[in-house]
Write a protein that holds these residues in place. Structure first.
Motif, PDB file in Angstrom:
ATOM      1  N   MET A   1     102.994  72.988  66.289  1.00 39.30           N
ATOM      2  CA  MET A   1     104.301  73.439  66.749  1.00 39.30           C
ATOM      3  C   MET A   1     104.500  72.969  68.191  1.00 39.30           C
ATOM      4  O   MET A   1     103.668  73.208  69.054  1.00 39.30           O
ATOM      5  N   ALA A   2     105.587  72.293  68.434  1.00 36.35           N
ATOM      6  CA  ALA A   2     105.901  71.833  69.784  1.00 36.35           C
ATOM      7  C   ALA A   2     106.396  73.001  70.622  1.00 36.35           C
ATOM      8  O   ALA A   2     107.167  73.831  70.148  1.00 36.35           O
ATOM      9  N   ARG A   3     105.934  73.063  71.836  1.00 35.79           N
ATOM     10  CA  ARG A   3     106.353  74.128  72.755  1.00 35.79           C
ATOM     11  C   ARG A   3     107.287  73.549  73.810  1.00 35.79           C
ATOM     12  O   ARG A   3     107.086  72.429  74.264  1.00 35.79           O
ATOM     13  N   PRO A   4     108.292  74.323  74.200  1.00 38.76           N
ATOM     14  CA  PRO A   4     109.213  73.815  75.228  1.00 38.76           C
ATOM     15  C   PRO A   4     108.511  73.712  76.577  1.00 38.76           C
ATOM     16  O   PRO A   4     107.555  74.429  76.853  1.00 38.76           O
ATOM     17  N   SER A   5     109.008  72.814  77.394  1.00 44.08           N
ATOM     18  CA  SER A   5     108.457  72.694  78.742  1.00 44.08           C
ATOM     19  C   SER A   5     109.172  73.688  79.654  1.00 44.08           C
ATOM     20  O   SER A   5     110.265  74.170  79.355  1.00 44.08           O
ATOM     21  N   PHE A   6     108.551  73.979  80.783  1.00 42.13           N
ATOM     22  CA  PHE A   6     109.151  74.882  81.749  1.00 42.13           C
ATOM     23  C   PHE A   6     110.286  74.160  82.471  1.00 42.13           C
ATOM     24  O   PHE A   6     110.270  72.937  82.593  1.00 42.13           O
ATOM     25  N   PRO A   7     111.263  74.910  82.964  1.00 42.64           N
ATOM     26  CA  PRO A   7     112.360  74.257  83.691  1.00 42.64           C
ATOM     27  C   PRO A   7     111.828  73.512  84.908  1.00 42.64           C
ATOM     28  O   PRO A   7     111.012  74.041  85.663  1.00 42.64           O
ATOM     29  N   ASP A   8     112.254  72.294  85.047  1.00 42.67           N
ATOM     30  CA  ASP A   8     111.852  71.463  86.184  1.00 42.67           C
ATOM     31  C   ASP A   8     113.059  70.716  86.711  1.00 42.67           C
ATOM     32  O   ASP A   8     113.871  70.217  85.937  1.00 42.67           O
ATOM     33  N   GLY A   9     113.122  70.628  88.015  1.00 42.10           N
ATOM     34  CA  GLY A   9     114.120  69.789  88.633  1.00 42.10           C
ATOM     35  C   GLY A   9     113.515  68.424  88.906  1.00 42.10           C
ATOM     36  O   GLY A   9     112.339  68.190  88.649  1.00 42.10           O
ATOM     37  N   THR A  10     114.330  67.534  89.430  1.00 45.26           N
ATOM     38  CA  THR A  10     113.849  66.204  89.790  1.00 45.26           C
ATOM     39  C   THR A  10     114.365  65.836  91.164  1.00 45.26           C
ATOM     40  O   THR A  10     115.418  66.309  91.605  1.00 45.26           O
ATOM     41  N   ILE A  11     113.609  64.982  91.825  1.00 46.51           N
ATOM     42  CA  ILE A  11     114.029  64.429  93.107  1.00 46.51           C
ATOM     43  C   ILE A  11     114.475  63.002  92.864  1.00 46.51           C
ATOM     44  O   ILE A  11     113.776  62.222  92.227  1.00 46.51           O
TER      45      ILE A  11
END
Length: 150
Positions: A1-11
């Protein structure tokens, strides 16, 4: 089962981008985002920016060094965010000083500006008094502000 990633921003260059979605809990009865939630979204984006810059706020707090605190903020609301909107928060550091930095944040839905904030964030000791930011933190912000390839 694929798990969602945590919220991340980008630079990207001298800007940090952080995505939020307007949920029912963010709105009033008319489906319009409650004004205080922009402050929460802006805070999340700034916290994520610190993570991207390898600034460990929690370690500094636990070590008794201090923490960032908003010293002043000016918000301008231009258009309402509505239920289910995807909103992008952009953060830029506009000035770095020994104990504080100034930032500009914008909330956009696509190309449409919804809200803007001008703020000053100060580094404070556990007793609440201003304190010089750790030198490595200042260096991280300097790289962010000056190096478009960060």
């Amino acid at each position: 089962m694929a798990r969602p990633s945590f919220p991340d921003g980008t630079i990207d260059g001298a800007a940090h981008f952080y995505a939020v979605r307007v949920y029912y809990e963010d709105t009033d009865l008319s489906g319009i985002t409650y004004h205080a939630n922009y402050l929460r979204w802006f805070e999340r984006a700034r916290s994520d920016l610190l993570r991207r810059l390898d600034i460990d706020q929690r370690a500094a707090i636990e070590a008794g060094e201090g923490a960032y605190a908003v010293a002043d903020v000016r918000l301008k609301y231009l258009r309402p965010a509505k239920l289910d909107d995807d909103v992008m928060i952009e953060t830029r550091c506009t000035e770095m000083r020994a104990a504080s930095c100034r930032m500009h944040q914008t909330a956009r839905r696509g190309d449409e500006v919804l809200a803007e904030a001008e703020l000053r964030v100060g580094f404070v000791a556990p007793d609440g008094r201003p304190r010089r930011q750790p030198e490595e933190w200042r260096a991280a912000f300097a790289r962010f502000m000056e190096n478009p390839g960060l």
